[in-house]
Design a protein around this motif. Structure first.
Motif, PDB file in Angstrom:
ATOM      1  N   THR A   1     -19.590 -11.070  16.278  1.00  0.00           N
ATOM      2  CA  THR A   1     -19.693 -10.709  14.979  1.00  0.00           C
ATOM      3  C   THR A   1     -19.026 -11.496  14.132  1.00  0.00           C
ATOM      4  O   THR A   1     -19.088 -11.308  12.680  1.00  0.00           O
TER       5      THR A   1
ATOM      6  N   ALA B   1     -15.591 -11.597  13.619  1.00  0.00           N
ATOM      7  CA  ALA B   1     -14.561 -10.914  12.992  1.00  0.00           C
ATOM      8  C   ALA B   1     -13.343 -11.662  13.162  1.00  0.00           C
ATOM      9  O   ALA B   1     -12.491 -11.352  12.335  1.00  0.00           O
TER      10      ALA B   1
ATOM     11  N   ASP C   1     -11.115  -9.342  11.190  1.00  0.00           N
ATOM     12  CA  ASP C   1     -11.639  -8.471  10.121  1.00  0.00           C
ATOM     13  C   ASP C   1     -12.281  -7.381  10.743  1.00  0.00           C
ATOM     14  O   ASP C   1     -13.196  -7.514  11.338  1.00  0.00           O
TER      15      ASP C   1
ATOM     16  N   ARG D   1     -15.719  -5.922  10.677  1.00  0.00           N
ATOM     17  CA  ARG D   1     -16.791  -6.737  11.287  1.00  0.00           C
ATOM     18  C   ARG D   1     -16.583  -6.349  12.749  1.00  0.00           C
ATOM     19  O   ARG D   1     -17.654  -6.392  13.601  1.00  0.00           O
TER      20      ARG D   1
ATOM     21  N   THR E   1     -18.965   0.339  10.996  1.00  0.00           N
ATOM     22  CA  THR E   1     -18.860  -1.360  10.946  1.00  0.00           C
ATOM     23  C   THR E   1     -20.301  -1.699  10.337  1.00  0.00           C
ATOM     24  O   THR E   1     -20.322  -2.665   9.431  1.00  0.00           O
TER      25      THR E   1
ATOM     26  N   SER F   1     -20.199  -4.094   7.031  1.00  0.00           N
ATOM     27  CA  SER F   1     -20.504  -5.589   7.114  1.00  0.00           C
ATOM     28  C   SER F   1     -21.792  -5.918   7.612  1.00  0.00           C
ATOM     29  O   SER F   1     -22.253  -6.965   7.572  1.00  0.00           O
TER      30      SER F   1
ATOM     31  N   GLY G   1     -22.466  -5.267  10.634  1.00  0.00           N
ATOM     32  CA  GLY G   1     -22.201  -5.517  12.353  1.00  0.00           C
ATOM     33  C   GLY G   1     -23.031  -6.445  12.825  1.00  0.00           C
ATOM     34  O   GLY G   1     -23.095  -7.600  12.538  1.00  0.00           O
TER      35      GLY G   1
ATOM     36  N   ASP H   1     -24.880 -10.747   8.385  1.00  0.00           N
ATOM     37  CA  ASP H   1     -24.629 -10.809   6.989  1.00  0.00           C
ATOM     38  C   ASP H   1     -25.709 -10.383   6.109  1.00  0.00           C
ATOM     39  O   ASP H   1     -25.516 -10.054   4.778  1.00  0.00           O
TER      40      ASP H   1
END
Lengths: 266, 507
Positions: free
Chosen positions: A51, A53, A65, A68, A205, A209, A211, A215
């Motif tokens: 993802t 992250a 992050d 994510r 998540t 975001s 997940g 996006d």
């Protein structure tokens, strides 16, 4: 006499004492990934994350992050010296950048300001809080974990927190899911129907975001942050009931100053 | 059976063949489309002993319609509405081509057309598909007309903690002569999202396609991937771990259905007891793998790790849980006020269940029992013993609950056997390498709500088309049909007894 009366007594008190007392289950919960060491030279840890992250800073440092993180554990298995699952249930944050570990410079200062303004808004709620839940494209697990707050183990009624059927009576909106476009308008109308002051918690998540859904796709908006002003960001795939409870108390400013095993509010 | 006679085409010939096979006892398991350069490929799946067969026909490029399957085979009703939504193709002769899974804001953009070369997000030209005029979702449609009849729009934001769905309940005040469903609110574009994912990431998305059946979806995906990768057999221990998690997931789902039923009946203590049992199952699952939903266990080729607790401890814990649960089940099934609410409620006639090929507990309660674990065994199931299935044919909410209790005992029985085997299964790798390469295969697994089916296509290690078919999608359409003499207060019982997940239906 109805047999259910005795059934209710059968296992004694099964309800957690948290947050007054520590709870072993909460303390040992496996939360989103944290960074524990520098990455090995040559390897790119960012590539293992499905993802995105994990990111590289300008130097050799890496950041995660957690908003994510879907807790798939690939980075932990591949780079055990660099990444580890966090322990405890305190994954929630009052700001979106606050979910990045290690913390970005300035995060702490921003947090203090956000916390103060949120405390001002929630002061009126005191010890009677009503929740409304809206599913904006979840996978169905977040609903299970939110509903679990009503089971006798968590029993949020003991904290003066109730679910309500009408947005008119709601103080807190729990939003799950990646922000499905079909739910954008019903979600906004629910939010508009709530009286002030109101708090929005993005649960999971996907809600934070998008997940694994990404996006933004033709059907989802990559989290609910683009639809509503979110006050508390709670990652997890899904977050367990304890983490949802932690996020609620964080929003209400009702966490004890040093809650057991949760890593403190952020 | 030959509604299409007189104008035979490759499509109608295939439909007649499928209808014939279904009449001969095979089960219609789904119809799905794949957009390709050389036209839209329609794939129908039929389930039978030992295997699922795929029957395909390709429409010429630029085709805007084809003769519908629904008039010949009613079970295709929702599948063809979905084809219309995603590809803009019109099934000629379909009785009601309303939007099913695409919500209004998405409908005005380009169509998703899963499988289209190039992958990625929505592609293709056209707005709204084949010049169709989409109805206004804010206008409440009425199918039953008469004095005093009105429609209650129930959802998509509902009271309680529920997934988003809208029920349009047409009623004169108490009876429910007709009910309509709109599942498109939470459409997430899962099918398109699979495309261009590295095949190794596909299992993660499969786990999040329908969270309450995470393990079943991961298994069905992995089985398809393993067929493509030429994996003949996964390590024995991995097969056992898969069974453990699949059965724990079933326990959690059935306890959840019981909790909701008890809650609907106002039995506070019963709801608390079954909620507690479900929490204990979730915690046991969490101790075994770190996720309360068994996520991250299944990988194509095997499993990622052994359970985090010893087999002996698992046996102990399972024994304790079963005794505690069964004792409460006995009391619940002796509570007259509860049984009265379920008996005769939401009845699905056995003939209708068989005609539709109804999956899981809903089908079994109406005498239609097709269980992938027995009929098309996978992983360790063909080496484990099943007790003889109980017969149920009442088709009401009570029968569905009884089926769940039978399955619960069965699951504990399987968990004990698998844990026993695992205790002395030696060691060795937990997964064999699974090369995805290029190929196409179908995989299945019996989830808590019925058979999960994955139609997977890969090219050079990337997914080019993946269609998960959840039992929720297949069974939810029957919700239209079970409100014969039932009234508004029966609604939560019928919904809980179906026990379906909207995430898996709306994708």
């Amino acid at each position: 006499m109805s047999p259910w009366v005795l059934r209710g007594l059968r296992d004694g008190v099964v309800t957690t004492r948290w947050p007054k007392r520590p709870d072993g289950y909460a303390d040992t919960w496996r939360g989103p990934v944290v960074v524990t060491g520098p990455p090995p030279p040559g390897d790119d840890p960012a590539a293992v994350c499905p993802t995105g992250a994990i990111s590289r800073g300008p130097g050799a440092e890496v950041a995660v992050d957690q908003g994510r993180c879907v807790l798939c554990g690939r980075c932990v298995r591949r780079f055990p010296d660099v990444f580890a699952f966090s322990a405890g249930i305190g994954a929630a944050s009052l700001t979106r950048p606050g979910l990045v570990v290690p913390p970005l410079p300035g995060t702490e200062r921003d947090l203090a300001a956000v916390r103060a303004s949120l405390a001002e808004r929630t002061a009126a709620l005191r010890r009677s809080v009503h929740l409304r839940h809206v599913d904006a494209g979840s996978d169905g697990t977040e609903e299970q974990e939110i509903a679990a707050l009503l089971n006798p183990v968590y029993d949020i009624h003991r904290l003066g927190i109730y679910f309500t059927a009408s947005p008119r009576h709601a103080d807190v909106l729990l939003v799950t899911g990646a922000g499905a476009y079909g739910m954008a308008e019903p979600l906004r109308r629910t939010y508009d129907g709530m009286p002030d002051p109101k708090i929005v918690i993005a649960v999971g998540t996907d809600a934070v975001s998008g997940g694994l859904l990404g996006d933004g796709t033709y059907a989802t908006s990559g989290g609910v942050g683009s639809v509503l002003p979110v006050d508390v960001w709670l990652p997890g795939s899904p977050p367990p009931p304890f983490a949802i409870l932690y996020a609620l108390l964080l929003a209400l400013g009702r966490l004890p100053s040093a809650p057991a095993g949760t890593g403190g509010g952020r | 059976m030959t509604a299409t006679a007189g104008r035979a085409t490759p499509v109608t010939a295939l439909w007649d063949e499928i209808a014939g096979q279904v009449a001969a006892g095979r089960r219609f398991a789904g119809l799905m489309g794949t957009q390709r350069d050389d036209g839209l490929l329609l794939s129908a799946h039929l389930a039978g002993p030992g295997q699922v067969t795929t029957h395909e026909v390709r429409l010429p490029p630029g085709a805007r319609s084809y003769p519908a399957l629904t008039p010949v085979l009613g079970a295709a009703f929702w599948y063809e509405r979905e084809l219309h939504d995603l590809f803009g193709i019109v099934p000629d002769g379909h009785p009601r081509l309303e939007p099913l899974i695409l919500p209004q804001p998405v409908r005005h953009g380009p169509l998703p057309r899963p499988g289209a070369p190039g992958g990625g997000d929505a592609s293709g030209e056209g707005d709204g598909g084949a010049g169709a005029i989409w109805p206004d979702v804010h206008a409440v449609p009425r199918h039953v007309l008469g004095a005093g009849l009105f429609t209650i729009p129930h959802g998509p934001v509902r009271s309680g903690v529920m997934e988003s769905i809208e029920y349009l309940v047409e009623t004169p005040g108490e009876d429910i002569p007709h009910l309509n469903l709109r599942i498109f609110y939470k459409h997430r574009g899962i099918e398109k999202r699979f495309e261009r994912l590295p095949a190794a990431d596909g299992v993660l998305l499969a786990e999040r396609t329908e969270g309450v059946a995470s393990v079943a979806h991961a298994l069905a995906f992995a089985h398809a991937a393993e067929r493509i990768g030429g994996v003949e057999e996964i390590p024995w221990r991995a097969a056992l771990v898969r069974v453990l998690h699949a059965e724990l997931e079933r326990l959690a789902a059935h306890l959840d259905a019981a909790t909701r039923l008890a809650d609907a009946a106002g039995l506070a203590v019963a709801a608390a007891r079954f909620g507690l049992h479900k929490e204990r199952i979730a915690r046991l699952t969490g101790r075994m793998c770190g996720s309360r939903f068994g996520r991250g266990v299944v990988v194509p080729g095997g499993v990622s790790a052994l359970p985090g607790i010893a087999a002996a401890d698992l046996l102990d814990e399972a024994g304790r849980l079963q005794r505690s649960i069964e004792s409460d089940v006995r009391v619940l099934m002796g509570t007259a006020s509860f049984l009265d609410r379920l008996r005769g409620t939401g009845r699905l006639a056995p003939a209708r269940a068989a005609e539709h090929g109804t999956l899981g507990p809903v089908g079994k309660a109406s005498g239609y029992r097709d269980d992938a674990r027995r009929a098309r065994p996978y992983d360790a199931y063909d080496s484990l013993g099943f007790s003889a299935p109980q017969e149920h044919a009442d088709g009401d909410a009570l029968a569905r609950l009884r089926v769940r209790w039978d399955e619960l005992r069965q699951s504990f029985h399987l968990i004990r056997q698998a844990a026993d085997e695992l205790a002395d299964a030696g060691d060795g790798p937990l997964a064999v390498p699974c090369e995805f390469g290029s190929g196409r295969a179908v995989g299945w697994a019996e989830g808590p709500h019925g058979e999960v089916l994955y139609d997977l296509r890969t090219e050079d290690g990337r997914i080019t088309r993946c269609r998960p078919r959840s039992p929720s999608f297949h069974n939810l359409v029957l919700f239209h049909e079970v409100f014969h003499t039932d009234i508004l207060t029966d609604f939560p019982f019928i919904e809980a007894s179906f026990g379906l997940s909207i995430a898996g239906a709306a994708l």
